[in-house]
Scaffold this motif. Structure first.
Motif, PDB file in Angstrom:
ATOM      1  N   GLU A 181      -6.806  -2.825   2.603  1.00 17.01           N
ATOM      2  CA  GLU A 181      -6.223  -3.290   1.558  1.00 17.01           C
ATOM      3  C   GLU A 181      -4.540  -2.568   1.398  1.00 17.01           C
ATOM      4  O   GLU A 181      -3.594  -3.181   1.418  1.00 17.01           O
ATOM      5  N   SER A 184      -2.604  -3.459   4.170  1.00 15.48           N
ATOM      6  CA  SER A 184      -2.019  -5.007   4.053  1.00 15.48           C
ATOM      7  C   SER A 184      -0.819  -5.039   3.185  1.00 15.48           C
ATOM      8  O   SER A 184       0.221  -5.724   3.347  1.00 15.48           O
ATOM      9  N   GLN A 185      -0.770  -4.083   1.992  1.00 17.24           N
ATOM     10  CA  GLN A 185       0.094  -4.129   1.094  1.00 17.24           C
ATOM     11  C   GLN A 185       1.373  -3.619   1.705  1.00 17.24           C
ATOM     12  O   GLN A 185       2.513  -4.069   1.629  1.00 17.24           O
ATOM     13  N   LEU A 187       2.374  -3.212   4.764  1.00 20.39           N
ATOM     14  CA  LEU A 187       2.958  -3.689   6.088  1.00 20.39           C
ATOM     15  C   LEU A 187       3.152  -5.229   5.739  1.00 20.39           C
ATOM     16  O   LEU A 187       3.685  -5.985   6.659  1.00 20.39           O
ATOM     17  N   ASN A 188       2.774  -5.842   4.790  1.00 18.88           N
ATOM     18  CA  ASN A 188       2.987  -7.204   4.210  1.00 18.88           C
ATOM     19  C   ASN A 188       2.281  -8.078   5.430  1.00 18.88           C
ATOM     20  O   ASN A 188       2.867  -9.140   5.945  1.00 18.88           O
ATOM     21  N   LEU A 189       1.144  -7.942   5.726  1.00 21.47           N
ATOM     22  CA  LEU A 189       0.085  -8.476   6.612  1.00 21.47           C
ATOM     23  C   LEU A 189      -1.229  -8.966   6.139  1.00 21.47           C
ATOM     24  O   LEU A 189      -1.582  -8.191   5.162  1.00 21.47           O
ATOM     25  N   LYS A 191      -5.018  -8.735   4.938  1.00 23.90           N
ATOM     26  CA  LYS A 191      -5.898  -7.515   4.922  1.00 23.90           C
ATOM     27  C   LYS A 191      -6.929  -7.555   6.013  1.00 23.90           C
ATOM     28  O   LYS A 191      -7.298  -6.635   6.763  1.00 23.90           O
ATOM     29  N   SER A 227       4.321   5.977   2.749  1.00 19.72           N
ATOM     30  CA  SER A 227       3.163   4.938   2.854  1.00 19.72           C
ATOM     31  C   SER A 227       2.372   5.226   4.006  1.00 19.72           C
ATOM     32  O   SER A 227       1.415   4.550   4.358  1.00 19.72           O
ATOM     33  N   THR A 257      -0.562   5.663   1.919  1.00 20.84           N
ATOM     34  CA  THR A 257      -1.269   4.213   1.938  1.00 20.84           C
ATOM     35  C   THR A 257      -2.371   4.115   1.027  1.00 20.84           C
ATOM     36  O   THR A 257      -2.357   3.110   0.117  1.00 20.84           O
ATOM     37  N   PRO A 271       5.477   1.359  -4.838  1.00 23.49           N
ATOM     38  CA  PRO A 271       6.717   1.001  -4.160  1.00 23.49           C
ATOM     39  C   PRO A 271       7.616   1.928  -4.725  1.00 23.49           C
ATOM     40  O   PRO A 271       7.627   1.921  -5.969  1.00 23.49           O
TER      41      PRO A 271
END
Length: 478
Positions: A181, A184-185, A187-189, A191, A227, A257, A271
């Protein structure tokens, strides 16, 4: 691709080929084919663990069973070779093409998203590891709204283990779902792409006995990038530990992360304004405070470890630090502000922080490692904002090698090549043009040589001998 995965896919592709092209396919043969495939799949699941990237291959196991079931339902009593009709050529070509496409997908998915492995460290020591949850009661947590929150950090320590140490190697990621998760958040890809991390094993044995080969070992702090996380440089950490270092990895809470604390609480990445140089200069002070606090705690462990593992075994007279990106900047600031840190390496970190490298140099051993992509000239980009950023930050590097220090500029290298991330998929290497295993070996060779000289008083094997330009890098000495 893992061993049973490879065997399983090869067997299933051969099985499909037999079904398509063999003239005589008895019911018994179909059952045997299904049985062999199912047994290998079971072994793979038990030993290695099943994963979604293998679903097309798993489905292939059912093909002979389905054919067997259809034949049984049609109640064909005669031998197959006497009742089967020859498949029309056009249909055979179509079915074969579809089978080839499907088999290619079954092979490609686990290759594109592999369960990667870390190279076996070359040093004489095995590797042990242990984690800690440390609370700094003197500092407020500034990245949460609750004014009563205190700064809490997750720490992982790797150390030279006894040659007879046995046990299951530790997982790379202890909480796969949380980190999937998190990735995913960040790298915006999707999960699901990051579930492979949960299967990756390291070379470290949890809670192993510390080696008695040396009375004490030099200590290195490691700081990740924004991150990132405390074990994002396992490729490098394990190599250093195998050669006789104790490495202390820091999770910078809310800037990592994810951090998973001992009570199960999760602190996800928050962020922040990573586009503001002023903000990052200020934020770095918090990371330096983290590193100083961790070093204080390490000193306590060295003096009196409740578990009696590290008491008297940490050489606190020879402490170094290394970090990637923002953690590299933190390492440089620690070298300038903390007398306990004798030597430091900054891996591709812009020199954020309170202090600047003075004109006369740092007067302490320092090495800068940079990707050629990171330090390119501002005129090489059409992005005006990024060009402005380069123009404002590049002058900070001016004196890094002054006074006999080193600046290594690695060719055909990208920023994240200094971490484990590109091991995630060979697509990363192709897209970024980085030979990641080669880059990691180069980083390991020169970071070890640097620390061996300044913390173990060993003669240089590489640094002094390779000043100048080379095909893979340029090494400058001030």
């Amino acid at each position: 691709m893992r061993s049973f995965e490879m065997l399983f896919i090869v067997i299933n592709i051969l099985l499909v080929g037999w079904i398509l092209f063999a003239k005589n396919k008895s019911q018994r043969g179909l059952l045997i084919g299904f049985g062999v495939s199912a047994i290998i799949m079971l072994m793979h699941g038990v030993i290695e663990g099943m994963r979604w990237q293998m679903i097309p291959a798993y489905a292939m196991t059912a093909v002979p069973l389905l054919i067997f079931a259809v034949r049984s339902m049609s109640k064909l009593g005669e031998p197959v070779e006497r009742t089967a009709k020859k498949m029309p050529r056009a249909k055979l070509v179509t079915v074969t093409a579809l089978a080839v496409i499907y088999s290619s997908v079954a092979v490609a998915l686990p290759l594109i998203l592999p369960i990667f492995t870390f190279e076996k460290p070359t040093g004489p020591y095995k590797i042990g590891t242990v984690t800690y949850d440390w609370m700094d009661d003197r500092r407020e947590e500034t990245l949460t709204p609750d004014p009563g929150d205190k700064r809490e950090l997750m720490i992982q320590i790797w150390y030279p283990a006894d040659s007879k140490a046995k046990g299951k190697t530790d997982s790379y990621i202890s909480n796969p779902d949380v980190f999937a998760e998190g990735y995913s958040q960040v790298l915006n890809l999707p999960k699901f792409l990051f579930t492979t991390f949960g299967y990756v094993q390291t070379n470290a044995i949890k809670n192993a006995e510390i080696s008695n080969r040396e009375p004490a070992y030099p200590v290195l702090l490691f700081s990740h990038g924004f991150s990132g996380h405390k074990n994002q440089n396992t490729f490098q950490i394990e190599q250093l530990v195998s050669h006789g270092y104790i490495v202390v990895g820091i999770d910078h809470t809310y800037s990592s992360t994810a951090s998973v604390f001992s009570n199960g609480r999760v602190a996800n990445y928050v962020p922040q304004d990573t586009s503001s140089i002023a903000y990052l200069d200020k934020a770095n002070e918090g990371w330096v405070a983290d590193a100083k606090f961790v070093l204080d705690q390490v000193e306590k462990l060295a003096g009196n470890d409740p578990d009696r593992r590290f008491t008297g075994r940490m050489d606190m007279n020879n402490v170094g630090m290394f970090g990637h990106s923002f953690g590299g900047a933190t390492s440089a600031q620690m070298l300038m502000t903390d007398s306990r840190v004798k030597a430091a390496i900054n891996m591709d970190g812009v020199l954020y922080g309170k202090l600047r490298v003075p004109e006369e140099g740092l007067k302490k051993p320092f090495m800068m490692m940079s990707a050629d992509d990171t330090i390119r000239d501002a005129t090489s980009t059409d992005d005006k904002a990024f060009a402005k950023f380069i123009e404002e930050t590049l002058p900070r590097y001016k004196h890094v090698a002054v006074g006999g220090n080193y600046w290594m500029k690695i060719n055909e290298m990208k920023h994240m090549g200094f971490s484990d991330l590109y091991l995630f998929s060979p697509l990363y290497e192709k897209m970024e043009g980085v030979d990641i295993r080669k880059a990691h070996r180069l980083i390991n060779d020169y970071s070890q040589d640097f620390f061996d000289h300044y913390l173990k008083q060993q003669p240089f094997k590489r640094l002094e001998q390779n000043i100048g330009e080379h095909p893979a890098f340029t090494l400058e000495k001030g």
